[in-house]
Design an enzyme around this catalytic site. Structure first.
Site, mmCIF file in Angstrom:
data_model
loop_
_atom_site.group_PDB
_atom_site.id
_atom_site.type_symbol
_atom_site.label_atom_id
_atom_site.label_comp_id
_atom_site.label_asym_id
_atom_site.label_seq_id
_atom_site.Cartn_x
_atom_site.Cartn_y
_atom_site.Cartn_z
ATOM 1 N N GLY A 1 -28.986 37.854 41.760
ATOM 2 C CA GLY A 1 -28.021 38.787 42.340
ATOM 3 C C GLY A 1 -28.674 40.162 42.334
ATOM 4 O O GLY A 1 -29.897 40.275 42.426
ATOM 5 N N TYR B 1 -33.112 38.858 56.376
ATOM 6 C CA TYR B 1 -33.327 38.569 54.945
ATOM 7 C C TYR B 1 -32.558 37.315 54.519
ATOM 8 O O TYR B 1 -33.095 36.469 53.795
ATOM 9 C CB TYR B 1 -32.875 39.797 54.155
ATOM 10 C CG TYR B 1 -33.141 39.780 52.667
ATOM 11 C CD1 TYR B 1 -34.415 40.068 52.169
ATOM 12 C CD2 TYR B 1 -32.125 39.538 51.755
ATOM 13 C CE1 TYR B 1 -34.652 40.097 50.797
ATOM 14 C CE2 TYR B 1 -32.344 39.567 50.392
ATOM 15 C CZ TYR B 1 -33.623 39.853 49.915
ATOM 16 O OH TYR B 1 -33.847 39.882 48.554
ATOM 17 N N LYS C 1 -34.366 34.033 53.080
ATOM 18 C CA LYS C 1 -34.087 33.607 51.695
ATOM 19 C C LYS C 1 -33.406 32.239 51.647
ATOM 20 O O LYS C 1 -33.590 31.488 50.670
ATOM 21 C CB LYS C 1 -33.260 34.675 50.980
ATOM 22 C CG LYS C 1 -34.016 35.984 50.746
ATOM 23 C CD LYS C 1 -35.237 35.790 49.867
ATOM 24 C CE LYS C 1 -35.877 37.096 49.436
ATOM 25 N NZ LYS C 1 -37.040 36.896 48.551
ATOM 26 N N ILE D 1 -39.062 43.167 39.788
ATOM 27 C CA ILE D 1 -38.853 41.877 39.124
ATOM 28 C C ILE D 1 -40.199 41.226 38.804
ATOM 29 O O ILE D 1 -40.399 40.665 37.730
ATOM 30 C CB ILE D 1 -38.001 40.958 40.031
ATOM 31 C CG1 ILE D 1 -36.586 41.534 40.180
ATOM 32 C CG2 ILE D 1 -37.939 39.545 39.464
ATOM 33 C CD1 ILE D 1 -35.715 40.808 41.215
ATOM 34 N N ALA E 1 -42.906 38.189 45.912
ATOM 35 C CA ALA E 1 -42.985 39.342 46.821
ATOM 36 C C ALA E 1 -41.936 39.232 47.918
ATOM 37 O O ALA E 1 -41.731 38.164 48.487
ATOM 38 C CB ALA E 1 -44.378 39.427 47.446
ATOM 39 N N GLY E 2 -41.285 40.331 48.200
ATOM 40 C CA GLY E 2 -40.279 40.312 49.268
ATOM 41 C C GLY E 2 -39.934 41.721 49.690
ATOM 42 O O GLY E 2 -40.138 42.682 48.946
ATOM 43 N N ARG F 1 -44.656 45.423 40.403
ATOM 44 C CA ARG F 1 -43.470 46.304 40.386
ATOM 45 C C ARG F 1 -42.210 45.450 40.294
ATOM 46 O O ARG F 1 -42.220 44.256 40.605
ATOM 47 C CB ARG F 1 -43.389 47.133 41.675
ATOM 48 C CG ARG F 1 -44.382 48.261 41.720
ATOM 49 C CD ARG F 1 -43.996 49.312 42.736
ATOM 50 N NE ARG F 1 -44.013 48.853 44.112
ATOM 51 C CZ ARG F 1 -42.939 48.825 44.921
ATOM 52 N NH1 ARG F 1 -41.765 49.263 44.489
ATOM 53 N NH2 ARG F 1 -43.053 48.378 46.157
HETATM 54 P P1 NDP Z 1 -39.693 45.693 44.719
HETATM 55 O O1 NDP Z 1 -39.572 46.352 46.040
HETATM 56 O O2 NDP Z 1 -39.315 46.457 43.485
HETATM 57 O O3 NDP Z 1 -41.204 45.156 44.526
HETATM 58 C C1 NDP Z 1 -41.732 44.370 45.530
HETATM 59 C C2 NDP Z 1 -43.110 43.873 45.133
HETATM 60 O O4 NDP Z 1 -43.552 43.016 46.187
HETATM 61 C C3 NDP Z 1 -44.132 44.976 45.015
HETATM 62 O O5 NDP Z 1 -45.084 44.639 44.006
HETATM 63 C C4 NDP Z 1 -44.804 44.966 46.383
HETATM 64 O O6 NDP Z 1 -46.148 45.445 46.375
HETATM 65 C C5 NDP Z 1 -44.783 43.496 46.683
HETATM 66 N N1 NDP Z 1 -44.902 43.207 48.107
HETATM 67 C C6 NDP Z 1 -44.116 43.609 49.135
HETATM 68 N N2 NDP Z 1 -44.588 43.140 50.296
HETATM 69 C C7 NDP Z 1 -45.700 42.428 50.007
HETATM 70 C C8 NDP Z 1 -46.655 41.719 50.763
HETATM 71 N N3 NDP Z 1 -46.581 41.636 52.084
HETATM 72 N N4 NDP Z 1 -47.683 41.112 50.112
HETATM 73 C C9 NDP Z 1 -47.806 41.170 48.767
HETATM 74 N N5 NDP Z 1 -46.933 41.838 47.987
HETATM 75 C C10 NDP Z 1 -45.898 42.455 48.600
HETATM 76 O O7 NDP Z 1 -38.859 44.346 44.844
HETATM 77 P P2 NDP Z 1 -37.940 43.595 43.767
HETATM 78 O O8 NDP Z 1 -38.647 43.474 42.480
HETATM 79 O O9 NDP Z 1 -36.605 44.187 43.795
HETATM 80 O O10 NDP Z 1 -37.813 42.148 44.447
HETATM 81 C C11 NDP Z 1 -38.649 41.056 44.083
HETATM 82 C C12 NDP Z 1 -38.132 39.806 44.755
HETATM 83 O O11 NDP Z 1 -36.804 39.539 44.320
HETATM 84 C C13 NDP Z 1 -38.074 39.894 46.291
HETATM 85 O O12 NDP Z 1 -38.414 38.655 46.862
HETATM 86 C C14 NDP Z 1 -36.618 40.221 46.537
HETATM 87 O O13 NDP Z 1 -36.226 39.812 47.825
HETATM 88 C C15 NDP Z 1 -35.962 39.415 45.453
HETATM 89 N N6 NDP Z 1 -34.623 39.853 45.107
HETATM 90 C C16 NDP Z 1 -34.420 41.121 44.611
HETATM 91 C C17 NDP Z 1 -33.153 41.499 44.258
HETATM 92 C C18 NDP Z 1 -32.864 42.846 43.676
HETATM 93 O O14 NDP Z 1 -31.690 43.115 43.432
HETATM 94 N N7 NDP Z 1 -33.841 43.677 43.401
HETATM 95 C C19 NDP Z 1 -32.004 40.610 44.422
HETATM 96 C C20 NDP Z 1 -32.342 39.306 44.916
HETATM 97 C C21 NDP Z 1 -33.620 38.963 45.241
HETATM 98 P P3 NDP Z 1 -46.460 47.053 46.402
HETATM 99 O O15 NDP Z 1 -46.145 47.532 45.018
HETATM 100 O O16 NDP Z 1 -47.898 47.101 46.735
HETATM 101 O O17 NDP Z 1 -45.562 47.631 47.444
#
Ligand code: NDP
Length: 241
Positions: free
Chosen positions: A178, A147, A151, A14, A83-84, A12
């Site tokens: 960002g 967070y 990070k 990024i 993942a985050g 999902r």
């Molecule tokens: P999303 O919430 O859209 O997707 C998160 C993904 O991480 C999902 O596939 C989810 O799995 C998976 N995930 C969450 N927890 C776990 C876990 N414990 N073990 C394995 N997989 C896990 O997040 P984003 O795409 O927005 O963010 C991706 C990364 O980018 C993160 O690290 C976030 O902190 C970082 N980031 C995002 C920003 C943004 O603006 N979106 C900005 C800066 C950084 P499932 O589908 O099963 O829930």
């Protein structure tokens, strides 16, 4: 043989874009996810990329999941620690659970995912560890002590392992996005989001594909001289030194 890349949270947001970009660049990709089976099944059907369910917050699950991927696809050359989660609250309202969940998922995952593969990478003389931090790990953010701490920790972790493994053909780098147009950001109230966009000189949110492009760049065999760096991709919102 194609290099093998693992993308955590690769189904999902990024991570979805990263998985696709690496597949298009010729990698054999494995996408990990935590619990959203429906999104993972849809992703697998659309992309043909195999999915692996486990929590990056668990060292034992990472060890087992990574061993399964190596048995099925071959030795892992590239790990993308993407993942985050967020569990936002100002510190005076934050629960221990909110703190611990974010540290476990966003920071302890660095150890959990990298420790099981690093010895193999060192033995084979090649590896790429690419970890997704955040603008808020660089500048701090109200409501995100957990967070921001996690990070920022990703950056320190990367700087250390970059030095430890440089002589073994392994690079470690961080991408600090960002605000990117994903479900994580969609959870932010609209009024707050508009305020945030007002602080982005480029005047819009970023796209997952704009992060994925940088991951593919850093993963490449040709990127061997880039290590220990943090690449900010934030539309000019915060220009870190
Ligand atoms: P999303 O919430 O859209 O997707 C998160 C993904 O991480 C999902 O596939 C989810 O799995 C998976 N995930 C969450 N927890 C776990 C876990 N414990 N073990 C394995 N997989 C896990 O997040 P984003 O795409 O927005 O963010 C991706 C990364 O980018 C993160 O690290 C976030 O902190 C970082 N980031 C995002 C920003 C943004 O603006 N979106 C900005 C800066 C950084 P499932 O589908 O099963 O829930």
């Amino acid at each position: 043989m194609a290099r093998v890349a693992v993308v955590t949270g690769g189904t999902r947001g990024i991570g979805h874009a990263i998985s696709i970009a690496l597949k298009e660049a010729g990698y054999t990709v494995a996408a990990n996810y935590a619990g959203n089976d429906e999104a993972a099944a849809k992703f697998k059907e659309e992309t043909g990329i195999p999915v692996y369910k486990w929590s990056v917050a668990s060292f034992a699950e990472c060890q087992e999941g990574l061993a399964t991927i190596e048995a099925e696809l071959g030795p892992i050359d590239v790990v993308v620690n993407n993942a985050g989660i967020t569990r936002d609250a100002t510190l005076h309202r934050m629960t221990l659970e909110q703190w611990t969940q974010v540290i476990d998922t966003d920071l302890n995952s660095m150890f959990n995912m990298t420790r099981p593969v690093i010895e193999g990478m060192r033995a084979r003389g090649f590896g790429r560890i690419i970890s997704i931090s955040s603008i808020n790990g660089q500048k701090g953010q109200i409501g995100q002590a957990n967070y921001s701490a996690a990070k920022a920790g990703v950056i320190g972790f990367t700087k250390a392992i970059a030095q430890e493994n440089a002589s073994k053909g392994i690079t470690a780098n961080v991408i600090a996005p960002g605000y990117i147009n994903t479900e994580m950001v969609a959870a932010v109230p609209e009024a707050v989001l508009q305020k945030i966009i007002g602080t982005i000189p480029v005047g819009r949110l970023g796209e997952g594909s704009e992060i994925a492009r940088a991951v593919a760049f850093l993963a490449a065999d040709e990127a061997g001289f880039i290590t220990g760096s943090t690449l900010t991709i934030n539309g000019g919102q915060y220009i870190a030194g």
